[in-house]
Motif scaffolding. Structure first.
Motif, PDB file in Angstrom:
ATOM      1  N   ALA A   1      -7.957  -7.459  14.545  1.00  0.00           N
ATOM      2  CA  ALA A   1      -8.540  -8.230  13.443  1.00  0.00           C
ATOM      3  C   ALA A   1      -8.046  -7.713  12.091  1.00  0.00           C
ATOM      4  N   VAL A   2      -8.002  -6.404  11.933  1.00  0.00           N
ATOM      5  CA  VAL A   2      -7.504  -5.813  10.690  1.00  0.00           C
ATOM      6  C   VAL A   2      -6.025  -6.157  10.504  1.00  0.00           C
ATOM      7  N   VAL A   3      -5.260  -6.083  11.587  1.00  0.00           N
ATOM      8  CA  VAL A   3      -3.836  -6.430  11.531  1.00  0.00           C
ATOM      9  C   VAL A   3      -3.667  -7.890  11.123  1.00  0.00           C
ATOM     10  N   ALA A   4      -4.499  -8.784  11.659  1.00  0.00           N
ATOM     11  CA  ALA A   4      -4.420 -10.204  11.303  1.00  0.00           C
ATOM     12  C   ALA A   4      -4.642 -10.402   9.809  1.00  0.00           C
ATOM     13  N   VAL A   5      -5.629  -9.719   9.256  1.00  0.00           N
ATOM     14  CA  VAL A   5      -5.918  -9.838   7.819  1.00  0.00           C
ATOM     15  C   VAL A   5      -4.743  -9.310   6.993  1.00  0.00           C
ATOM     16  N   LEU A   6      -4.169  -8.176   7.410  1.00  0.00           N
ATOM     17  CA  LEU A   6      -3.027  -7.619   6.688  1.00  0.00           C
ATOM     18  C   LEU A   6      -1.831  -8.577   6.709  1.00  0.00           C
TER      19      LEU A   6
END
Length: 199
Positions: A70-75
């Motif tokens: 999820a964090v990677v998707a936002v980045l």
């Protein structure tokens, strides 16, 4: 240092990074700054990220996969938006970018390159693969050397090829291509997040 572990890390990490977002981010940086400071900044960022991955080792495996993806998707999504905005500035900024490239100090260009790549590498496949190798082989120095060597090869190709590419292609087009790729990676990360939550 164990040569077979160095080779295993190099052979595993090199193909993982070839189609990766960091390759395209380095290409874009090389269109804005001279290749040497980009290579130094990117290479240093990779060194720090590999050291973190090796140090963390098996601890990364304890993090919930859904949170990481999820964090990677936002980045990735943030990167796509920023690159697209950069591309919309158009040809008028290409001349300004060329002038900025000439007026940017070595240290500033290296620092910007370091910051971009250091942030982009969090949760990356190569970082996770490096952590897994460090946990599996219990040879942190060998894993570090092999992984970092593979990443330096990729960043060197991107930094020095990126400038040549910029001479043949408009910078705005490179930004749009990179933004599209970042968007694809964001979608993949969202799908991985959903799979982690459902599965």
């Amino acid at each position: 240092m164990v040569l077979s572990v160095v080779l295993a890390a190099f052979v595993l990490i090199l193909p993982v990074e070839l189609p990766d977002k960091t390759l395209f981010a380095t290409l874009v940086l090389a269109t804005r700054f001279p290749p040497l400071p980009v290579f130094v900044g990117v290479g240093t960022a990779f060194g720090f990220q590999v050291a973190i991955a090796v140090t963390a080792g098996s601890l990364l495996a304890l993090l919930p996969g859904a949170l990481v993806s999820a964090v990677v998707a936002v980045l990735f999504l943030t990167g796509a938006v920023l690159l697209w905005r950069e591309a919309r500035k158009g040809a008028q900024d290409e001349e300004a970018a060329a002038q900025a490239r000439e007026n940017t100090s070595f240290f500033r260009a290296a620092a910007i390159s370091f910051g971009v790549l250091f942030a982009a590498e969090w949760g990356d496949l190569s970082q996770l693969a490096t952590a897994g190798l460090a946990a599996r082989y219990a040879e942190p120095v060998s894993v570090f050397v092999g992984s970092w060597a593979a990443l330096l090869v990729i960043s060197g190709l991107a930094a020095f090829l990126g400038r040549k590419l910029a001479d043949r292609l408009p910078v705005a087009l490179l930004h749009r291509i990179a933004a599209g790729l970042f968007l694809v990676f964001a979608v993949v990360a969202v799908i991985e997040t959903v799979r982690e939550l459902v599965g």
